[in-house]
Scaffold this active site. Structure first.
Site, short mmCIF file in Angstrom:
data_model
loop_
_atom_site.label_atom_id
_atom_site.label_comp_id
_atom_site.label_asym_id
_atom_site.label_seq_id
_atom_site.Cartn_x
_atom_site.Cartn_y
_atom_site.Cartn_z
N HIS A 18 1.67 11.06 -2.20
CA HIS A 18 0.60 10.72 -1.38
C HIS A 18 -0.28 12.34 -1.63
CE1 HIS A 18 -1.65 9.05 2.43
NE2 HIS A 18 -2.25 9.01 1.12
N HIS A 59 0.86 -1.24 -0.11
CA HIS A 59 -0.05 0.02 -0.14
C HIS A 59 0.78 1.05 -0.13
CE1 HIS A 59 -2.09 3.14 2.25
NE2 HIS A 59 -3.05 2.70 1.33
#
Length: 574
Positions: free
Chosen positions: A165, A119
């Protein structure tokens, strides 16, 4: 027998005798039984392999080969007592068969396998302010991870693509750099396919640019299906050394890309409230407040957008999407096409209360990806069993977070030769009676574990690492990560002031679903005034555990093997 001195104050020193490593009484008794006049020859050793180690197919030639492979401890007539003990405690006698490579059937569709999944694979630390880099991607691939996740955004000039991110303070890395690193390292640990899941926040023109990058970087390695949607996923065997793209084109381009970091960005990468991370979370429900606080990923919230670059759309082999409607719609099985569904750990926990068997049925043909809740800013993880016991193939983990859930994940994927694909057990694939994770089944088998002793800490740690004033007081924790009925941890007594603890304790574990069980082993040093110190850990898939007396090497919090630390244990199934 040597001595070790600990300084207590300026004028006082404590001296402790350091005993040499010695075989525990049960091992000495076994040697007496399987030897003659102090020597265990090949015939004796062959009998020991069959009767004690439960290696029913072992031949006399196998026994001779093992004895000759340990020539450094082997007496010309056979093993003496010391050599026999050294063999049992050596790397030549592991709990998992070192010669067992890929042995699961690899010709079933991808949906029939648990897949080692990362992830936010590009992050070096926490989820809010760490650097983005290709280095953690390379590290993950070298450890056998088969699913790499990349969040792709326009760069500051809107003319190229970065990986970062979104809406945080993480520093970006160029997509092309990540793609090239994936190409160079994809198959160093395993020949089986690598899936790149893209969380896409791009304009149509940049999607076209990504399509060109991906096509030119991977060339013939790239798997692109002949039709837009697959009726059934291909097998890992058919997709050997291939790269697979999985994504869902976004509904719209998110223009608000300014960093909006929420939470505490200064939070440490790893929760220091416990030296080795908290205990595995249970499956009990969380509060609605916690659900509301979750920062959900933007992925899969809408239906696919028709306005996406066609060359980009053509790259997608595993289509992702929830569609409209609720759980029943999300979990609908389409006989004419397969897809990937993504759920947060909380969404899965909530769905599991009312739709457990439906989730299992969905995962028999389709792929379910589970990802950590958004408020895990410290890159921690959740209990992977919530995903596995519902058939979820892609239980996505933050590989840079070190704690118990990741140890269990690493334990699962030691199975099947460490290739990153583990065939799901038949219990999850039956059509006649769909497995219901909420139902407690009868005990199927009992695992008997004897933990004799441990050694190696005095070589790998300083004398005062565990205790400033005396040798360590080690105890062991042994247990099961599995379905709720099987999950348990037990502990031995602490052995005071001894670098070579001899516990000689037997622990029994009744298992209702042994196919999904992982054996957890930890050693800690008891500290009366402070938090207990970490002394090593390992997790082993019970489906591949060898019976008999075995040497079990331990690993640090990061999953790196200690040079010398190991345990002597015995395993049996009744």
């Amino acid at each position: 027998m040597s001595k070790q001195t600990y300084k207590v104050c300026f004028c006082f020193r404590r001296r402790f005798r350091l005993a040499a490593t010695e075989a525990p009484p049960p091992i000495k008794a076994l040697f007496e039984k399987y030897s003659d006049n102090g020597i265990m020859n090949a015939d004796h050793f062959h009998r020991f392999l069959i009767e004690v180690q439960k290696q029913e197919n072992a031949t006399l030639e196998d026994a001779q080969a093992i004895m000759h492979s340990t020539a450094h401890i082997f007496h010309r007539k056979g093993f003496n007592s010391e050599a026999f003990f050294k063999y049992l405690f050596s790397d030549s006698n592991p709990a998992l068969d070192p010669n067992r490579s890929v042995h699961h059937d690899m010709n079933a569709p991808l949906s029939h396998y648990f897949i080692f999944t990362g992830h936010n694979s590009y992050l070096t630390g926490n989820q809010l302010s760490s650097d983005c880099s290709d280095a953690p991607i390379v590290k993950a691939l070298q450890k056998g991870v088969r699913v790499i996740e990349l969040d792709i955004w326009p760069n500051s000039n809107k003319d190229d693509v970065d990986v970062l991110h979104g809406r945080t303070l993480t520093t970006p890395v160029q997509l092309i750099k990540c793609l090239k690193s994936i190409k160079n390292h994809a198959f160093t640990a395993s020949e089986y396919p690598v899936v790149i899941t893209l969380e896409d926040h791009l304009t149509t023109d940049l999607q076209a640019k990504v399509a060109k990058m991906v096509t030119e970087t991977f060339g013939d390695m790239l798997f692109t299906p002949d039709t837009e949607s697959l009726v059934e996923f291909p097998s890992p065997e058919k997709l050997k050394r291939r790269i697979i793209i999985s994504t869902k084109p976004p509904k719209e381009y998110f223009k608000s890309q300014e960093p909006k970091a929420s939470g505490n960005a200064s939070q440490k990468d790893n929760d220091s409230s416990e030296a080795w991370g908290g205990e595995l979370p249970s499956f009990k429900s969380r509060s609605t407040v916690e659900f509301k606080d979750d920062l959900e990923e933007a992925e899969d919230e809408e239906e696919e957008d028709d306005h996406c670059a066609p060359e980009y759309r053509n790259l997608i082999a595993i289509h992702a999407g929830k569609g409209k409607g609720g759980l029943d719609d999300w979990l609908r099985v389409d006989p004419d096409k397969v897809r990937r569904l993504s759920l947060s750990e909380q969404e899965l926990e909530k769905a599991a209360k009312t739709h457990g068997p439906q989730i299992v049925r969905f995962t028999q043909r389709n792929i379910l990806r589970v990802y950590p809740k958004g408020i895990r800013f410290d890159s921690s993880n959740y209990n992977p069993l919530i995903g596995w016991m519902h058939g979820a193939q892609m239980v996505a983990f933050n590989m840079q977070g070190y704690a118990r859930p990741l140890w269990v994940m690493q334990g699962m994927f030691k199975a099947n030769g460490g290739c990153g694909y583990v065939k799901k057990p038949d219990i999850l694939m039956r059509n006649d009676s769909i497995f219901d994770p909420r139902v407690t089944l009868p005990v199927k088998i009992t695992l008997k574990v004897t933990i004799f002793m441990g050694e190696g800490w005095s070589y790998d740690f300083k004398a005062t690492h565990f205790d400033t004033y005396s040798p360590p007081d080690f105890y062991a924790r042994v247990g099961i990560a599995g379905v709720p009925a099987d999950t348990i941890m037990k502990r031995t007594k602490a052995i005071e002031d001894n670098w070579i603890p001899a516990w000689n304790e037997e622990l029994d574990f009744a298992l209702t679903v042994p196919e999904l069980a992982i054996l957890r082993i930890e050693v800690h040093e008891y500290d009366m005034s402070e938090k207990d110190d970490f002394g090593g850990q390992t997790c082993l898939p019970i489906s591949e555990l060898r019976k008999g007396i075995r040497a079990v090497p331990l690993y640090n919090q990061k999953g790196e093997k200690y040079k010398s630390v190991k345990l002597l244990m015995q395993f049996d199934f009744v």
